[in-house]
Design an enzyme around this catalytic site. Structure first.
Site, PDB file in Angstrom:
ATOM      1  N   TYR A 386       0.823  -1.214   0.000  1.00 49.25           N
ATOM      2  CA  TYR A 386       0.000   0.000   0.000  1.00 49.25           C
ATOM      3  C   TYR A 386       0.857   1.264   0.000  1.00 49.25           C
ATOM      4  O   TYR A 386       0.666   2.173  -0.832  1.00 49.25           O
ATOM      5  CB  TYR A 386      -0.943  -0.047   1.195  1.00 49.25           C
ATOM      6  CG  TYR A 386      -1.346   1.273   1.808  1.00 49.25           C
ATOM      7  CD1 TYR A 386      -1.914   2.290   1.054  1.00 49.25           C
ATOM      8  CD2 TYR A 386      -1.178   1.490   3.182  1.00 49.25           C
ATOM      9  CE1 TYR A 386      -2.290   3.496   1.637  1.00 49.25           C
ATOM     10  CE2 TYR A 386      -1.564   2.680   3.778  1.00 49.25           C
ATOM     11  CZ  TYR A 386      -2.110   3.685   2.998  1.00 49.25           C
ATOM     12  OH  TYR A 386      -2.480   4.872   3.577  1.00 49.25           O
ATOM     13  N   TYR A 389       2.852   1.447  -3.267  1.00 50.68           N
ATOM     14  CA  TYR A 389       1.910   1.709  -4.358  1.00 50.68           C
ATOM     15  C   TYR A 389       1.578   3.197  -4.420  1.00 50.68           C
ATOM     16  O   TYR A 389       1.581   3.818  -5.495  1.00 50.68           O
ATOM     17  CB  TYR A 389       0.679   0.857  -4.074  1.00 50.68           C
ATOM     18  CG  TYR A 389      -0.521   0.940  -4.979  1.00 50.68           C
ATOM     19  CD1 TYR A 389      -0.752  -0.049  -5.935  1.00 50.68           C
ATOM     20  CD2 TYR A 389      -1.482   1.938  -4.821  1.00 50.68           C
ATOM     21  CE1 TYR A 389      -1.897  -0.028  -6.727  1.00 50.68           C
ATOM     22  CE2 TYR A 389      -2.627   1.968  -5.607  1.00 50.68           C
ATOM     23  CZ  TYR A 389      -2.826   0.993  -6.562  1.00 50.68           C
ATOM     24  OH  TYR A 389      -3.957   1.017  -7.339  1.00 50.68           O
ATOM     25  N   CYS A 390       1.301   3.788  -3.268  1.00 48.30           N
ATOM     26  CA  CYS A 390       0.959   5.213  -3.226  1.00 48.30           C
ATOM     27  C   CYS A 390       2.167   6.079  -3.550  1.00 48.30           C
ATOM     28  O   CYS A 390       2.053   7.061  -4.310  1.00 48.30           O
ATOM     29  CB  CYS A 390       0.392   5.572  -1.860  1.00 48.30           C
ATOM     30  SG  CYS A 390      -1.219   4.828  -1.511  1.00 48.30           S
ATOM     31  N   GLU A 391       3.321   5.748  -2.991  1.00 51.79           N
ATOM     32  CA  GLU A 391       4.520   6.522  -3.306  1.00 51.79           C
ATOM     33  C   GLU A 391       4.805   6.502  -4.798  1.00 51.79           C
ATOM     34  O   GLU A 391       5.144   7.531  -5.403  1.00 51.79           O
ATOM     35  CB  GLU A 391       5.731   5.980  -2.539  1.00 51.79           C
ATOM     36  CG  GLU A 391       6.998   6.787  -2.788  1.00 51.79           C
ATOM     37  CD  GLU A 391       8.224   6.242  -2.085  1.00 51.79           C
ATOM     38  OE1 GLU A 391       9.357   6.558  -2.541  1.00 51.79           O
ATOM     39  OE2 GLU A 391       8.073   5.511  -1.101  1.00 51.79           O
ATOM     40  N   PHE A 394       2.474   8.905  -6.755  1.00 49.32           N
ATOM     41  CA  PHE A 394       2.860  10.318  -6.670  1.00 49.32           C
ATOM     42  C   PHE A 394       4.175  10.578  -7.396  1.00 49.32           C
ATOM     43  O   PHE A 394       4.325  11.597  -8.069  1.00 49.32           O
ATOM     44  CB  PHE A 394       2.955  10.749  -5.210  1.00 49.32           C
ATOM     45  CG  PHE A 394       1.621  10.916  -4.548  1.00 49.32           C
ATOM     46  CD1 PHE A 394       0.807  11.999  -4.838  1.00 49.32           C
ATOM     47  CD2 PHE A 394       1.165   9.977  -3.640  1.00 49.32           C
ATOM     48  CE1 PHE A 394      -0.436  12.149  -4.238  1.00 49.32           C
ATOM     49  CE2 PHE A 394      -0.075  10.107  -3.034  1.00 49.32           C
ATOM     50  CZ  PHE A 394      -0.880  11.192  -3.333  1.00 49.32           C
TER      51      PHE A 394
END
Length: 411
Positions: A386, A389-391, A394
């Site tokens: 998670y 994935y988010c890093e 962005f």
């Protein structure tokens, strides 16, 4: 379609779709061909158990159990890709780098002629995850009430769970305060201000507003967050100016004259598309004449929103049920429908990638303490994926974050 237990240590009751591998040989073969085709067009190397490595440049994705990986991918698409990582079907020394490669090409990974298959192949969100008042409480509980102690392990001492705003300093606490103070400055929060905060977090914004002399009503649906936010406000000596209530934004009682400032940091992503206009109307209803709204939100391009708005994703299933990241144009539209307009906007997605890098590093450094809180190895893999994935999203610019300063149009 039948399933077979995967020979890995996954708690089937807690992680049913991770603990089993779909038995879908035809879909697995199709997925294997598509994955080879897609990865061959990327700056990515794929390592197989027999020692073969495809690709010549880029980070390495190691297939530990190729058949299971392809079966999950063929059956559940990108949700299956995430579940394959949770199950250990693939590994990477640098998962952020691997995921960034995919995120940079997310809109074109599937050939245009096959994009329509998403509507047939993709899962649909469970009706229970709709953001009705009852559904919103359940969705928030599933994430934010996991454990205050868990979040404290990887967040900075301000307990801020949103993007920091960095300058030349690499210090996360300073950057988090800079983010909060920019919103408080932009909305004119000072002595005597009446402030409404929608989405308390663990109280740092409310505390800093109260330290300026404001009186703050902050609402949250998380009992865990409310408990700690009140304790932190008491420790900071501002509990007399901070009121934290378990309350849906749709249930906030009006106050005479309205609020001088309304602040909401990364909460609108949890509202859901069906309720965006309701949320904007709540902002307008509670805003004093001449008041200002400060809104921080994760965003995606309007084109990607239109293409993916009905997609049920791995993030929905395992991290944030019921959420949808909006685009700036769609939020400008719903704000206009409530008689509000954006006066100022700052985008700083690269800072979110940096924030997430801090969080993920701290989380991985404290895995033993995560386990001591009762979270299993699959949870650790889930949250590692998670955060990575988010890093990656962005870092690749696939998603962004913005601060919007909002008010009524001048007459």
């Amino acid at each position: 379609m039948t399933t077979v237990l995967e020979p890995v240590e996954v708690a089937a009751q807690r992680w049913p779709d991770v603990a089993v591998t779909p038995r879908a040989p035809l879909r697995a073969r199709i997925a294997a061909r598509m994955f080879r085709s897609i990865s061959g067009r990327l700056a990515l190397r794929v390592a197989y158990p027999d020692g073969r490595v495809t690709g010549t440049t880029g980070p390495i994705l190691r297939l530990v159990r190729p058949q299971a990986f392809h079966a999950r991918l063929g059956t559940n698409g990108l949700i299956g890709f995430g579940e394959a990582y949770q199950a250990g079907d693939w590994e990477a020394d640098d998962p952020v780098a691997v995921l960034t490669v995919f995120a940079e090409r997310m809109g074109t990974l599937i050939p245009p002629r096959l994009q329509w298959l998403r509507h047939l192949h993709g899962a649909r969100a469970p009706r229970a995850e709709r953001n009705t008042r009852e559904g919103a409480r359940s969705n928030i509980h599933r994430h934010y009430d996991l454990s205050n102690e868990l979040f404290a392990l990887f967040l900075d001492p301000s307990m801020s769970y949103s993007s920091a705003l960095f300058d030349t300093s690499a210090d996360l606490v300073t950057a988090q305060h800079r983010k909060i103070d920019r919103l408080l400055d932009a909305t004119g929060v000072g002595p005597g201000s009446k402030v409404l905060e929608i989405g308390t977090g663990w109280g740092e914004l409310a505390i800093r507003a109260a330290q300026r002399g404001a009186s703050v009503l902050s609402v949250t649906l998380s009992a865990e967050q409310r408990t700690l936010a009140l304790r932190r406000a008491a420790d900071a000596g501002v509990l007399d100016r901070v009121d934290v209530r378990l309350c849906d934004y749709r249930e906030i009682e009006p106050v005479a004259g309205g609020y001088d400032a309304i602040l909401s940091v990364e909460m609108i992503e949890a509202v859901g598309e069906a309720y965006w206009q309701t949320y904007a109307s709540a902002l307008a209803r509670h805003l004093a004449p001449g008041g200002t709204v400060g809104l921080q939100m994760i965003t995606m391009s309007h084109e990607r929103l239109l293409e993916t708005r009905s997609t049920y994703t791995w993030i929905h299933k395992y991290i944030f049920p019921g959420g949808l990241v909006p685009s700036v144009p769609v939020i400008e539209g719903v704000l206009a429908g409530a008689g509000l307009r954006v006066r100022d906007r700052l985008d700083f997605g690269a800072d979110y990638a940096t924030t997430l890098r801090h969080w993920r590093s701290a989380f991985l450094d404290r895995q033993d303490e995560v386990a001591a809180l009762g979270f299993d190895d699959t949870f650790v893999r889930t949250w590692n994926f998670y955060l990575a994935y988010c890093e990656a999203g962005f870092a690749a610019g696939y998603i962004d974050v913005a601060q919007l300063v909002i008010g009524r149009p001048c007459s």
